[in-house]
Design a protein around this motif. Structure first.
Motif, mmCIF file in Angstrom:
data_model
loop_
_atom_site.group_PDB
_atom_site.id
_atom_site.type_symbol
_atom_site.label_atom_id
_atom_site.label_comp_id
_atom_site.label_asym_id
_atom_site.label_seq_id
_atom_site.Cartn_x
_atom_site.Cartn_y
_atom_site.Cartn_z
ATOM 1 N N CYS A 1 -14.720 -7.405 35.525
ATOM 2 C CA CYS A 1 -15.964 -8.161 35.268
ATOM 3 C C CYS A 1 -17.029 -7.830 36.313
ATOM 4 C CB CYS A 1 -15.676 -9.651 35.273
ATOM 5 S SG CYS A 1 -14.661 -10.207 33.891
ATOM 6 N N MET A 2 -16.629 -7.739 37.561
ATOM 7 C CA MET A 2 -17.589 -7.389 38.609
ATOM 8 C C MET A 2 -18.133 -5.987 38.404
ATOM 9 S SD MET A 2 -17.931 -10.015 40.555
ATOM 10 C CE MET A 2 -18.729 -9.273 41.976
ATOM 11 N N ILE A 3 -17.255 -5.060 37.998
ATOM 12 C CA ILE A 3 -17.706 -3.671 37.750
ATOM 13 C C ILE A 3 -18.702 -3.640 36.606
ATOM 14 C CG2 ILE A 3 -16.909 -1.422 36.915
ATOM 15 C CD1 ILE A 3 -14.319 -1.937 38.555
ATOM 16 N N LEU B 1 -22.010 -4.977 37.779
ATOM 17 C CA LEU B 1 -22.688 -3.982 38.623
ATOM 18 C C LEU B 1 -23.237 -2.824 37.799
ATOM 19 C CD1 LEU B 1 -20.215 -3.911 41.648
ATOM 20 C CD2 LEU B 1 -22.514 -4.887 41.599
ATOM 21 N N GLU B 2 -22.456 -2.413 36.762
ATOM 22 C CA GLU B 2 -22.949 -1.329 35.891
ATOM 23 C C GLU B 2 -24.223 -1.752 35.155
ATOM 24 O OE1 GLU B 2 -19.716 -0.396 33.364
ATOM 25 O OE2 GLU B 2 -18.656 0.852 34.851
ATOM 26 N N ILE B 3 -24.235 -3.019 34.682
ATOM 27 C CA ILE B 3 -25.437 -3.504 33.973
ATOM 28 C C ILE B 3 -26.630 -3.540 34.932
ATOM 29 C CG2 ILE B 3 -26.443 -5.530 32.862
ATOM 30 C CD1 ILE B 3 -23.591 -6.081 31.760
ATOM 31 N N ALA C 1 -31.608 -1.036 36.871
ATOM 32 C CA ALA C 1 -32.368 -0.438 37.979
ATOM 33 C C ALA C 1 -32.816 0.983 37.651
ATOM 34 C CB ALA C 1 -31.523 -0.434 39.249
ATOM 35 N N THR C 2 -31.917 1.755 37.004
ATOM 36 C CA THR C 2 -32.289 3.135 36.626
ATOM 37 C C THR C 2 -33.388 3.135 35.557
ATOM 38 O OG1 THR C 2 -30.423 3.116 35.093
ATOM 39 C CG2 THR C 2 -30.044 4.108 37.242
ATOM 40 N N ASP C 3 -33.266 2.218 34.577
ATOM 41 C CA ASP C 3 -34.312 2.130 33.545
ATOM 42 C C ASP C 3 -35.662 1.762 34.169
ATOM 43 O OD1 ASP C 3 -32.428 2.771 31.662
ATOM 44 O OD2 ASP C 3 -32.024 0.677 31.090
ATOM 45 N N GLU C 4 -35.630 0.854 35.141
ATOM 46 C CA GLU C 4 -36.865 0.439 35.813
ATOM 47 C C GLU C 4 -37.493 1.606 36.569
ATOM 48 O OE1 GLU C 4 -39.905 -2.085 36.945
ATOM 49 O OE2 GLU C 4 -38.325 -2.363 35.471
ATOM 50 N N MET C 5 -36.642 2.383 37.252
ATOM 51 C CA MET C 5 -37.165 3.541 37.996
ATOM 52 C C MET C 5 -37.756 4.578 37.039
ATOM 53 S SD MET C 5 -36.918 3.127 41.213
ATOM 54 C CE MET C 5 -37.082 4.815 41.784
ATOM 55 N N LYS C 6 -37.076 4.804 35.920
ATOM 56 C CA LYS C 6 -37.596 5.773 34.943
ATOM 57 C C LYS C 6 -38.941 5.319 34.406
ATOM 58 C CE LYS C 6 -33.156 7.568 33.331
ATOM 59 N NZ LYS C 6 -32.219 7.657 32.181
ATOM 60 N N ALA C 7 -39.019 4.020 34.039
ATOM 61 C CA ALA C 7 -40.282 3.511 33.495
ATOM 62 C C ALA C 7 -41.400 3.544 34.537
ATOM 63 C CB ALA C 7 -40.077 2.085 32.984
ATOM 64 N N TYR C 8 -41.057 3.295 35.796
ATOM 65 C CA TYR C 8 -42.081 3.267 36.846
ATOM 66 C C TYR C 8 -42.564 4.675 37.187
ATOM 67 C CZ TYR C 8 -44.291 2.210 41.307
ATOM 68 O OH TYR C 8 -45.207 2.096 42.338
ATOM 69 N N VAL C 9 -41.667 5.639 37.140
ATOM 70 C CA VAL C 9 -42.033 7.033 37.475
ATOM 71 C C VAL C 9 -42.676 7.736 36.292
ATOM 72 C CG1 VAL C 9 -41.057 9.240 38.235
ATOM 73 C CG2 VAL C 9 -40.237 7.124 39.233
#
Length: 633
Positions: free
Chosen positions: A526-528, A531-533, A538-546
């Motif tokens: 459950c913790m994994i 963390l994956e979600i 976080a990766t989607d946010e970075m892609k959208a911001y860049v």
């Protein structure tokens, strides 16, 4: 440890527990069953402990048992580190922990019952000092302590009265008798004083008499004390002799103390005691009861004369003749089945008589052995007092005992042979008497016929008897083999049962570890996933911001939060402008509102005046209002 388990099993089989355990079944109990046994013993001491531990949490069970053991002042062996081991062993039902507790509880059950009863009223409650600052709490605590002290004194007085054995009526009678004796003594003393006053130096003589009485009382007290010390010395010597005899018997028993011999000895004692209790003693008791009933009947009847005795003798002779006639009729009948049964009955009666004779011989031998042991102890003490010689010890004593054993075995065999001869002699003598009586009353032809029948029956029974002997021998072999197999089975079953309990404990521990590992595994998964979600967001946010695409940037959380912040700032600016306009128009608006309230009050006043004037004007009168005439109905 074996003595401890034996003591526990013996006490659990008695009242009030009646568990019907033996050493093997008790040692093979599971931890939960062993905890239930401990709880039953604690419930006998304190009735509040009557609980089925299957319906209670293990923590609650352990806490309850530890609190009661603390009240009973049980001290487990070892130091502070062993206390934690003791608690853990109590939780899991460990035998090395529970066996000493059971042994300690069963040794002093009555004392612990009293202690548990007193603990309900004498355990002092520890009140914190900050609560004692309150006067109500302090007074209540003081009253509680006073009641506790009063309970102690009352309980001591109650115990003293219970042990004294006097009743109130007896005490009153004694007091009245003592008062009467006191009055008589006072009168007697006054009479003696009057007599003594005429004598010269009577004060000095009274003083000397008083001193004499004190010395006599002291002499009696010293004599009594001397006698008590002699009695104590005599009892101590007797106790020492008993202990020495017990030590000798224990050493003698320890010389050949093997499990097989001990079990065989115990089985023989159990068989003998069961025979005495179930067969011999009930028969003797029944015969004594019949004899007592007969004697009571004889005593209740009136005295008999010579004529009555002659009449009874004639009746006895008639009954004997009738019995003889019935026996003759029975012999004349040809009933082979009844003959077989009579043979078996005869054998059974012989065996029962032999058994009773052996039991009586064994009882007499035990009594004789006890008397001989007492005589031996007396003789050894006398020899020690006269010449200081000691009894045989070591190898000499063993050789002497072996000789005595061989002689005792020979004596037993000879005595057994003599008893068998006596039984056979009695049987043959009785048979001879019956045959003589039949010979006098039966004709010669009948005798020939009976002899031919007897020979035929003997010839017919000969093969049956041979077959019966073979079957008896085979039965003995099978019973011996069955006993051996049963002992092997019992030992194997006990070993397998102990192994099974150990394996069950291991499996239980492994299952608990498996459950813990599974819960840890699911928690980690459950913790994994969380963390994956979070990492994916976080990766989607970075892609959208860049990204260079404006629509993608608008989807970014940062852009959305920036847009919301701007909207809230614009809204706040509008609200501040609105607040400024409200502040500026607040004074005129309040003034206008005040004017409206005054106008409303004026109109209300005019209304009230109009209604009052209307109620005072008579009906049908014309009044002027506003320059016009109006008729009031």
């Amino acid at each position: 440890m074996s003595d401890q388990i034996k003591f526990i099993v013996d006490n659990l089989n008695k009242e009030p527990f009646r568990k019907n355990y033996n050493l093997i079944t008790f040692d093979s109990l599971e931890p939960m069953q062993l905890l239930q046994v401990l709880n039953d013993v604690l419930a006998e001491i304190d009735p509040k402990q009557v609980v089925d531990i299957r319906e209670e949490m293990p923590e609650q069970t352990t806490k309850r048992m530890l609190s009661l053991l603390g009240i009973l002042k049980y001290k487990p062996p070892g130091n502070a580190t062993d206390m934690s081991t003791f608690r853990q062993g109590l939780v899991i039902g460990s035998k090395p922990v529970i066996y000493p507790v059971l042994h300690w509880l069963l040794q002093r059950t009555n004392e612990l019952k009293k202690r548990a009863y007193l603990a309900r009223f004498l355990i002092k409650l520890e009140v914190p000092s900050e609560f004692l600052q309150d006067e109500t709490v302090a007074d209540t605590n003081k009253q509680y302590e006073e009641l506790m002290e009063a309970f102690k004194t009352l309980h001591k007085e109650c115990e003293q009265l219970k042990t004294s054995g006097f009743s109130t009526a007896e005490i009153r009678r004694d007091i009245s008798a003592m008062e009467e004796e006191k009055d008589q003594l006072i009168k007697r003393v006054e009479r003696l004083k009057k007599r003594v006053e005429t004598v010269q130096n009577h004060q000095r003589m009274l003083k000397i008499a008083r001193q004499l009485r004190v010395e006599k009382e002291r002499e009696e007290f010293l004599a009594q004390q001397k006698q008590e010390q002699k009695n104590q010395l005599f009892h101590a010597v007797q106790r020492l002799q008993r202990v020495q005899n017990q030590l000798k018997s224990m050493r003698h028993a320890a010389a050949d103390a093997k499990p097989e011999s001990l079990m065989k000895r115990l089985e023989e004692e159990i068989k003998f005691n069961s025979y005495m209790v179930t067969e011999k003693f009930p028969k003797e008791l029944e015969s004594k009861k019949k004899e007592l009933h007969f004697l009571q009947k004889v005593v209740s009847e009136p005295a008999m004369g010579h004529s009555d005795l002659l009449e009874l003798e004639s009746k006895i002779n008639e009954i004997n003749t009738q019995i003889n006639q019935l026996i003759e009729k029975k012999m004349m009948r040809n009933e082979p089945i009844e003959g077989k049964l009579s043979l078996y009955r005869q054998q059974a009666s012989i065996i029962s008589r032999k058994k009773e004779a052996k039991a009586e011989e064994l009882q007499e031998a035990k009594e004789k052995l006890a008397n001989l042991e007492r005589e031996v102890s007396v003789k050894t003490n006398q020899t020690r007092e006269f010449d200081g010689t000691e009894v045989l010890k070591g190898d000499e004593f063993k050789r002497y005992v072996s000789k005595l054993r061989s002689k005792s075995t020979v004596f037993k065999k000879k005595h057994q042979i003599i008893a068998e001869f006596k039984a056979e002699f009695g049987l043959l003598q009785r048979t001879e008497e019956l045959l003589k009586q039949r010979h006098e009353n039966i004709q010669h032809q009948l005798v020939k016929k009976l002899n031919s029948l007897v020979s035929e029956k003997k010839s017919a029974l000969a093969p049956v008897i041979k077959e019966l002997r073979q079957l008896r021998q085979k039965c003995q072999e099978l019973t011996q083999e069955c006993d051996e197999k049963k002992s092997q089975y019992d030992s194997c079953a006990a070993g397998l049962e102990s192994n099974r309990s150990k394996l069950e404990q291991e499996v239980r521990g492994l299952r608990e570890e498996c459950l813990q590992e599974e819960s840890r595994y699911h928690y980690t998964n459950c913790m994994i996933k969380n963390l994956e979600i979070q990492l994916r967001r976080a990766t989607d946010e970075m892609k959208a911001y860049v990204s260079s695409d404006q629509q993608e940037k608008r989807k970014a959380i940062r852009e959305q939060y920036t847009k919301n912040i701007a909207e809230q700032e614009n809204l706040g600016k509008k609200l501040r402008e609105k607040q400024k306009a409200v502040r500026e128009s607040h004074g005129p608006n309040m003034k206008q509102a005040k004017m409206w309230r005054d106008f409303e009050q004026l109109m209300e006043c005019k209304k009230q005046c109009f209604l009052k004037q209307q109620s005072q004007t008579p009906m049908g009168q014309v009044i002027q209002e506003g320059g016009e005439d109006r008729l009031v109905l």
